[in-house]
Structure formats: C-alpha cells, structure tokens
Design a protein around this motif. Structure first.
Motif, PDB file in Angstrom:
ATOM      1  N   MET A 167       0.835  -1.197   0.000  1.00 22.70           N
ATOM      2  CA  MET A 167       0.000   0.000   0.000  1.00 22.70           C
ATOM      3  C   MET A 167       0.874   1.253   0.000  1.00 22.70           C
ATOM      4  O   MET A 167       0.615   2.210  -0.722  1.00 22.70           O
ATOM      5  N   GLU A 168       1.934   1.193   0.809  1.00 19.62           N
ATOM      6  CA  GLU A 168       2.837   2.340   0.920  1.00 19.62           C
ATOM      7  C   GLU A 168       3.515   2.615  -0.422  1.00 19.62           C
ATOM      8  O   GLU A 168       3.730   3.767  -0.796  1.00 19.62           O
ATOM      9  N   SER A 169       3.829   1.530  -1.140  1.00 23.27           N
ATOM     10  CA  SER A 169       4.532   1.717  -2.410  1.00 23.27           C
ATOM     11  C   SER A 169       3.666   2.443  -3.437  1.00 23.27           C
ATOM     12  O   SER A 169       4.168   3.025  -4.391  1.00 23.27           O
ATOM     13  N   GLY A 171       1.865   4.854  -2.389  1.00 22.83           N
ATOM     14  CA  GLY A 171       1.697   6.157  -1.749  1.00 22.83           C
ATOM     15  C   GLY A 171       0.427   6.275  -0.930  1.00 22.83           C
ATOM     16  O   GLY A 171      -0.132   7.357  -0.798  1.00 22.83           O
TER      17      GLY A 171
ATOM     18  N   MET B  56      10.297   5.511  -0.396  1.00 22.99           N
ATOM     19  CA  MET B  56       9.751   5.071   0.889  1.00 22.99           C
ATOM     20  C   MET B  56      10.759   5.295   2.017  1.00 22.99           C
ATOM     21  O   MET B  56      10.387   5.389   3.176  1.00 22.99           O
ATOM     22  N   VAL B  74       6.859   9.030  -1.802  1.00 20.45           N
ATOM     23  CA  VAL B  74       6.613   8.007  -2.813  1.00 20.45           C
ATOM     24  C   VAL B  74       6.210   8.655  -4.137  1.00 20.45           C
ATOM     25  O   VAL B  74       5.279   9.441  -4.196  1.00 20.45           O
ATOM     26  N   TYR B  80       6.167  -0.803  -7.619  1.00 18.33           N
ATOM     27  CA  TYR B  80       6.930  -1.752  -6.826  1.00 18.33           C
ATOM     28  C   TYR B  80       6.317  -3.134  -7.009  1.00 18.33           C
ATOM     29  O   TYR B  80       5.115  -3.291  -7.005  1.00 18.33           O
ATOM     30  N   ILE B 103      -5.814   4.171  -4.892  1.00  9.90           N
ATOM     31  CA  ILE B 103      -5.021   4.923  -3.917  1.00  9.90           C
ATOM     32  C   ILE B 103      -4.594   6.260  -4.507  1.00  9.90           C
ATOM     33  O   ILE B 103      -4.628   7.292  -3.838  1.00  9.90           O
ATOM     34  N   ARG B 104      -4.213   6.219  -5.769  1.00 10.75           N
ATOM     35  CA  ARG B 104      -3.746   7.462  -6.399  1.00 10.75           C
ATOM     36  C   ARG B 104      -4.876   8.304  -6.955  1.00 10.75           C
ATOM     37  O   ARG B 104      -4.646   9.262  -7.682  1.00 10.75           O
TER      38      ARG B 104
END
Lengths: 266, 259
Positions: A167-169, A171, B56, B74, B80, B103-104
C-alpha cells in the motif's frame, strides 16, 4: 457419476451426522427425564431443585402473564446494545492504537491493569454514576470492551507488514490503509470477537441486573432467589440459555454472510 | 539523459543498541528503458536501495533524482513488485488490479478498462472475476505485475518477485515478465539472489559488496548473438557461461568476506 464406493462413503458420513444430532437430543432428554423422576420419587427435594413439569407450567403462567417475555426482551435488548457499543468503541480505540504507536505504548500498562481488573467491582460506581437502568449498559460494555480492543488490535498486528508496504509503495495514506486493508482483512477477527462478546456481554448484563435493575432476567433470577421461588429462577435461566442460543445463531448467520462476501476460510 | 540518478547515496540504520551503515557512496545512473539487476550477498542492502529509489526511505546522505527532480516521498512514477503478490482475498482479480489506481485517485473507469485490456493481453482475460485463491502462484504474480502497471509507473522496482515460485514457473514467468516490461517500455530494477535470473533478464548487472555496501562492479551484459535478447536466448548465448562465472567469482569473494 460417482462410484459405488464413494456412495457408500457418503452414506456412512450421513449416518454419522444423524447419530451425532440424535445423541445430542438424547442427552437433553435423559437429563430432563432424570430430573423429573428424581424429583417425583423424592430422591431430591423439589423445593430446592424444582422439576421440568413444574417449570413448564410456570413458564406458561409467566409467559401468558406477559412479564417473562418482557423481561427477556429487556435483557436481550441490553445485550445487543452492549455488544454494538463495545464493538464500535473497541474497534475505534484499536484503530487509535494502530494509528499512533505513541498512544498505544503510553496506554499499554493501563490496558493490562484494566483487563485484569474484575469489572464487577465497578458495579457500585456505575450504579451511582449512571442510575439503575444505564448502569447495566455500563457493566455490559465494561466487561466486553477491553477484550474487544485487545482482540481487534492483535488482528491488526497479524496483517502482514508487507501488505501495508505494498500500500505504501502506491503512496497510500493511513486512512486508505485502514479502509482498504486493515478493516476488510480484519473481518474474520471481528466475527471471532463478536462470538466472545455475546457471552461476555450477557455476563455483564446479568451482573448489572443483579446489582441494580428493576427488570430483566437477572432481576427475575435474584428476585426468585429472594422469595425462594426456584421455578422462577430456573425458568429465567432457561430463557437466558435460549437468548444466548439466538444471539449465537445471529452471529453464525453473519459469519456465513461475511465469509461469502470477504472470501475467507474459517 | 539518465532517468534515475543516485549521487553519493549513503544510508544508516539507527537502533538503540547501535548504528548500522547499510549503504555507502552509491553512484548509479539508469537510462530510460534500461533493465538493471542488482546482486550481492544477503543483507547487503539490495532491497534498501529499491526502497530509496521508490521514496519510501530517505537517504542519510547524497541525493536521488528521477527525471532530474529530487525524490521526496513516494513517487507516482515508480511501481513496486514484491516477493509475495499480496492480492487481497476480499477483492476479485479485477478489483485487485485497480488498488493502486484507487489509492492514487485515478479515474476508476479508465483504470478498469486498462486492467481488463492488460489482463486480456497477457492471457488472463478469463480470470477478471475470479477470486485470487483460484489462481496459481505464477498467475497471481502476473496479476501483481499488472496491478503495478495499471497505476502507470515509468519505472518498475522488482524485489525478488520470483523467489517464492517453483523453478519451472520461475523460468517461464521471468521470460514473460521480461517481455511485458519491454513491451510496455518501462525502466526496470531487479533485485535477486538468482544470478542466472539477474544475467538473463538485464542489460547490466550490478554487484554489491558486503555491508557497508558499495557498488563493487557493474557488468554490461552483451553477447555476440545480438542486442535485446530475451532471457531464454541469453541463457543459450555463447558468452553466457563466461559472464556467469566472472560475476560468480566476484560475488563469491564478497560472500566469503561477509561470512
């Protein structure tokens, strides 16, 4: 087409299931019969133990009078509200602990103490602060919320770190991680917590009613004990057992629904 | 012009007990469309290097630039791919593919169309509405790659993406992934333990030393058989074994030194 051997296997399995179901019913039947006979033949004093046939007639009496069902309904409602409040509040607190490891570390020793503390001891405080009806909710929530927090939080910890790294990757922000990973991945834990909470909240409700209330099954039990009415006590306990069966049934249905929707194995 | 530029990059980890210098003086520039593999002894900070490029992690010293701009946080230009696919069981394949796009906050309709198109193109068109548990390990990892592609990165960081798979799936999948990456024109950085995988997939293989890791050498992978060979063709190339042995020897020295 299934082979004869497989059909035989299926038949044997089916017979096993039948046998289990039948044996379960027989255990209950034998228990009730022994009870009835023992009281009838004077092996035990029916004044102290009551007996199933008497229970049935008192049940009829109490139910038709209307008060038994009303008391059961009140206890049931208190339990459901108690469960809902501790699930929501407990999950919210577990989320806070996940969000801020600082808060989690600061509050950890307090959680340990609160978990170990017998919540029943808080009864008088709830009675004085919340009055005779709301103190029952206080007791119900007090007993189940700490376990809820601990179980939900440990569920959060079990979710693999790399899932969150993924999830972090992309953002992802913390609210996104919460909504897209933490909460859906915790559904099995929510169900498990719910199962534990049905039992615990009932304990809280009955305890609360013992201490303070003027209605509910806990009140009936205490009242029955005080006026030496074993029938009333036993009938109320039976209703309590029925109530827990019904609540477990609901959780079970919810679990089946959740397993389909969230696609997880038990 | 270089797409990824690392200048004097260093990184130290701090714990209460000690300070660990993981990376030291890393200088590297990666061109657009290039495929580079990173090999080195375990714990030499290969994955850390990927985390740095992705934004990250922040370097303790030096600077990292993507397309001339310093990396801070990020970057949406970077995708990734991890060792485990981490497909979400509660979403079907198609909805897993749009996770990055969601997410984006990219347009859902476009993301969905793109996901379906990629699934179709890479032979998974029939599985859009299946659950992840119905896919094989190799298929899941391909879905994970497509999930990364749907978010439209220019650069792909592959962190041992094949190491959880059996040998046969691994060979097939590395071939497929190579073609997908070239087909999509992406820049790729692959971290792996498998030297033959590193050589067969990449244009350059970077060897790292033990901690504090530096770049010990960068090998151009070029064979007489031609440019842009597929992993399979490279493994068959005449100079393959020579290259393999040369890098192996170099690696062995670092591995022995770190024992």
């Amino acid at each position: 087409m299934s082979s004869p051997l497989y059909e035989k296997y299926l038949r044997i399995q089916k017979r096993k299931l039948w046998l289990i179901g039948l044996s379960r019913l027989s255990v209950l039947a034998v228990f009730l019969a022994l009870w009835e006979l023992a009281a009838g033949w004077g092996w035990v004093d029916p004044m102290l133990t009551s007996k199933p046939s008497l229970l049935l007639s008192s049940f009829r009496e109490l139910a038709f009078e209307g008060s038994l069902l009303k008391h059961t309904w009140i206890s049931g409602l208190e339990t459901v509200v108690g469960i809902a409040v501790s699930m929501l509040l407990g999950t919210a607190i577990a989320v806070l602990f996940w969000w801020s490891s600082f808060a989690s570390k600061v509050l950890e020793p307090y959680m340990v103490v609160l978990n170990a503390l017998p919540k029943v001891a808080l009864g008088p405080i709830f009675y004085i602060w919340l009055g005779d009806s709301y103190s029952i909710y206080g007791m119900a929530v007090a007993i189940s919320i700490i376990v809820t927090i601990i179980m939900v939080e440990s569920g959060f910890r079990e979710i693999s770190k790399t899932k969150l790294k993924l999830m972090e990757s992309f953002g992802a922000t913390k609210p996104q991680m919460l909504r897209m990973v933490l909460l859906p991945a915790s559904v099995p834990h929510f169900i498990a917590t719910l199962k534990v909470n049905v039992g615990l909240t009932l304990v809280g409700v009955v305890m609360g009613e013992f201490l303070s209330s003027k209605a509910g099954l806990g009140y009936l039990i205490i009242y029955g004990g005080q006026v030496f009415q074993m029938n009333l006590v036993m009938v109320s306990i039976t209703m309590l057992a029925l109530l827990s069966v019904i609540l477990y049934g609901f959780v079970h249905l919810l679990e089946r629904f959740a397993r389909k929707k969230y696609n997880y194995e038990a | 012009m270089a797409q990824i530029e690392l200048t004097d990059v260093g990184l130290s980890y701090f714990t209460l007990k000690q300070e660990t210098e993981a990376l030291r003086d890393i200088n590297l520039s990666i061109k657009h469309g290039e495929f580079i593999s990173i090999v080195g002894p375990s714990g030499c900070g290969k994955s850390t290097l990927l985390s740095l490029i992705s934004g990250m992690l922040k370097p303790t010293s030096g600077k990292i630039e993507i397309d001339g701009a310093a990396v801070s946080g990020v970057s949406p230009k970077v995708g990734y791919m991890l060792q485990h696919d981490h497909l979400f069981e509660w979403r079907n394949v198609l909805n897993n593919l749009t996770v990055g796009a969601e997410i984006r906050k990219m347009d859902r309709g476009i993301a969905k169309r793109k996901a379906l198109e990629l699934l179709e193109r890479y032979g998974l068109g029939d599985f859009a509405h299946h659950g992840p548990s119905q896919l094989s390990g190799g298929m899941r990892q391909r879905v994970a790659l497509i999930r990364t592609l749907v978010a439209e990165p220019d650069i792909l960081l592959l962190d041992e993406p094949f190491s959880a798979l059996d040998y046969q799936t691994r060979l097939t999948l590395s071939e497929e992934v190579f073609h997908i990456i070239k087909d999509q024109g992406k820049t790729a950085v692959l971290v792996t333990h498998d030297l033959s995988e590193a050589i067969s997939m990449a244009d350059r293989v970077m060897v790292m030393s033990k901690r504090p890791s530096t770049i010990s050498n960068i090998h151009e992978i070029r064979f007489d058989e031609g440019e842009g060979l597929s992993p399979w063709k490279k493994r068959e190339a005449g100079g393959y074994h020579q290259t393999f042995n040369a890098i192996w020897k170099e690696l062995e020295e670092h591995v022995v030194a770190s024992l």
